[in-house]
Design a protein around this motif. Structure first.
Motif, PDB file in Angstrom:
ATOM      1  N   HIS A   1      -8.067  -0.586   5.358  1.00 11.39           N
ATOM      2  CA  HIS A   1      -8.544  -0.994   3.741  1.00 11.39           C
ATOM      3  C   HIS A   1      -9.219  -2.480   4.177  1.00 11.39           C
ATOM      4  O   HIS A   1      -8.642  -3.393   5.018  1.00 11.39           O
ATOM      5  CB  HIS A   1      -7.341  -1.061   3.020  1.00 11.39           C
ATOM      6  CG  HIS A   1      -7.026  -0.011   2.667  1.00 11.39           C
ATOM      7  ND1 HIS A   1      -7.302   0.929   1.540  1.00 11.39           N
ATOM      8  CD2 HIS A   1      -5.878   0.854   3.079  1.00 11.39           C
ATOM      9  CE1 HIS A   1      -6.896   1.956   1.244  1.00 11.39           C
ATOM     10  NE2 HIS A   1      -5.666   1.906   2.098  1.00 11.39           N
ATOM     11  N   LYS A   2     -10.259  -2.763   3.737  1.00  9.36           N
ATOM     12  CA  LYS A   2     -10.984  -3.917   3.688  1.00  9.36           C
ATOM     13  C   LYS A   2     -10.139  -5.069   2.952  1.00  9.36           C
ATOM     14  O   LYS A   2      -9.897  -4.600   1.796  1.00  9.36           O
ATOM     15  CB  LYS A   2     -12.465  -3.847   3.343  1.00  9.36           C
ATOM     16  CG  LYS A   2     -13.207  -5.164   3.361  1.00  9.36           C
ATOM     17  CD  LYS A   2     -14.620  -4.888   2.856  1.00  9.36           C
ATOM     18  CE  LYS A   2     -15.437  -6.483   2.819  1.00  9.36           C
ATOM     19  NZ  LYS A   2     -16.695  -6.345   2.114  1.00  9.36           N
TER      20      LYS A   2
ATOM     21  N   ILE B   1      -6.029   3.489  -4.299  1.00  5.21           N
ATOM     22  CA  ILE B   1      -6.199   1.720  -4.083  1.00  5.21           C
ATOM     23  C   ILE B   1      -7.954   1.715  -3.878  1.00  5.21           C
ATOM     24  O   ILE B   1      -8.764   2.385  -3.144  1.00  5.21           O
ATOM     25  CB  ILE B   1      -5.680   1.575  -2.377  1.00  5.21           C
ATOM     26  CG1 ILE B   1      -4.427   1.767  -2.360  1.00  5.21           C
ATOM     27  CG2 ILE B   1      -6.251   0.221  -1.952  1.00  5.21           C
ATOM     28  CD1 ILE B   1      -3.458   0.929  -3.184  1.00  5.21           C
ATOM     29  N   GLN B   2      -8.402   0.868  -4.696  1.00  3.99           N
ATOM     30  CA  GLN B   2      -9.921   0.394  -4.949  1.00  3.99           C
ATOM     31  C   GLN B   2     -10.141  -0.755  -4.036  1.00  3.99           C
ATOM     32  O   GLN B   2     -11.239  -1.039  -3.707  1.00  3.99           O
ATOM     33  CB  GLN B   2     -10.264   0.569  -6.257  1.00  3.99           C
ATOM     34  CG  GLN B   2     -10.248   1.731  -6.854  1.00  3.99           C
ATOM     35  CD  GLN B   2     -11.533   2.883  -6.416  1.00  3.99           C
ATOM     36  OE1 GLN B   2     -12.097   2.606  -5.619  1.00  3.99           O
ATOM     37  NE2 GLN B   2     -11.338   3.941  -6.739  1.00  3.99           N
ATOM     38  N   GLY B   3      -9.266  -1.729  -3.929  1.00  4.77           N
ATOM     39  CA  GLY B   3      -9.477  -3.130  -3.222  1.00  4.77           C
ATOM     40  C   GLY B   3      -8.477  -3.589  -3.187  1.00  4.77           C
ATOM     41  O   GLY B   3      -7.388  -3.432  -3.574  1.00  4.77           O
TER      42      GLY B   3
ATOM     43  N   LEU C   1       0.810  -1.147   0.101  1.00  5.34           N
ATOM     44  CA  LEU C   1      -0.225   0.004  -0.014  1.00  5.34           C
ATOM     45  C   LEU C   1       0.791   1.236   0.184  1.00  5.34           C
ATOM     46  O   LEU C   1       0.712   2.431  -0.794  1.00  5.34           O
ATOM     47  CB  LEU C   1      -0.900  -0.026   1.130  1.00  5.34           C
ATOM     48  CG  LEU C   1      -2.075  -1.005   1.296  1.00  5.34           C
ATOM     49  CD1 LEU C   1      -2.713  -0.846   2.607  1.00  5.34           C
ATOM     50  CD2 LEU C   1      -3.029  -1.102  -0.172  1.00  5.34           C
TER      51      LEU C   1
ATOM     52  N   GLU D   1      -9.278  -6.493   7.810  1.00  2.00           N
ATOM     53  CA  GLU D   1      -8.787  -5.021   7.436  1.00  2.00           C
ATOM     54  C   GLU D   1      -7.595  -5.010   7.909  1.00  2.00           C
ATOM     55  O   GLU D   1      -6.973  -5.271   9.059  1.00  2.00           O
ATOM     56  CB  GLU D   1      -9.933  -4.093   8.164  1.00  2.00           C
ATOM     57  CG  GLU D   1      -9.667  -2.724   7.770  1.00  2.00           C
ATOM     58  CD  GLU D   1     -10.622  -1.900   8.771  1.00  2.00           C
ATOM     59  OE1 GLU D   1     -10.255  -1.002   9.554  1.00  2.00           O
ATOM     60  OE2 GLU D   1     -11.715  -1.942   8.648  1.00  2.00           O
TER      61      GLU D   1
END
Length: 213
Positions: free
Chosen positions: A170-171, A154-156, A144, A166
């Motif tokens: 971020h999940k 970062i989208q996922g 990250l 998490e």
């Protein structure tokens, strides 16, 4: 070692089977009591496709993805994932777009980096980080930081297995978790109770596989 193999089907897709072996194993950052063999899930055509199809459901309808960054040798899954996210006939935010599928490079100091010709695929792009497993979260945190340094958005985060839901806010979308085998444990190298009990290591493991000791 393989004689102790346990097969665990995914609750999300019964065609995805995770092979695990109990024992005492050393990773780069920790000691664990289960080794997860993801060789076929990462390298087999049918298995990788099923993993990608399952992961795509988390992003198809609500997340724009420009680039899939593949860790742990997950590039086959990454290619299928890009295909699923862009295929016609579904109401996808990425339909008909071209998604980059890339791997990072690590320099002599172990720092994650992208060469000049790859950086445009990261800078200002919507990023999906793809991993085989996340145990301590250190690899995800490092990834990250690197992605954000190069200007990625970062989208996922998706992993075949994750010990956490998490990391760093971020999940983590995962197919398998510690709930699939309740006695899974991860310890720091200095606080491992298996070491303190005198149990020798069975193998050294990483994203490439295992080496018996």
């Amino acid at each position: 070692m393989l004689e102790n193999e346990i097969k665990i089907p995914s609750k999300h897709n019964s065609k995805i089977i995770l092979k695990v072996m109990p024992g005492h194993f050393a990773t780069t950052h920790s000691h664990i009591n289960y080794y997860m063999d993801m060789t076929r899930l990462k390298s087999g055509q049918r298995e990788s496709y099923e993993v990608a199809k399952t992961m795509a459901k988390d992003y198809q309808y609500n997340k724009p993805i420009d680039t899939v960054i593949c860790m742990d040798g997950c590039y086959v899954i990454g290619a299928f994932l890009a295909e699923k996210l862009t295929e016609a006939g579904v109401m996808s935010m990425n339909m008909h777009q071209s998604i980059y599928v890339i791997e990072p490079e690590f320099n002599s100091s172990g720092q994650m980096m992208f060469r000049d010709n790859i950086q445009p695929m990261v800078r200002n792009k919507n990023i999906l980080l793809l991993l085989a497993s996340a145990t301590t979260g250190k690899t995800i945190s490092q990834s990250l930081q690197c992605i954000e340094y190069y200007g990625g958005i970062i989208q996922g985060i998706s992993a075949i297995f994750s010990a956490a839901d998490e990391i760093d806010g971020h999940k983590i979308n995962h197919i398998f978790s510690t709930a699939d085998f309740d006695d899974y444990k991860s310890f720091s190298q200095t606080e491992c109770p298996l070491c303190h009990a005198g149990k020798k290591l069975d193998a050294i493991v990483n994203s490439f596989g295992y080496s018996l000791l």
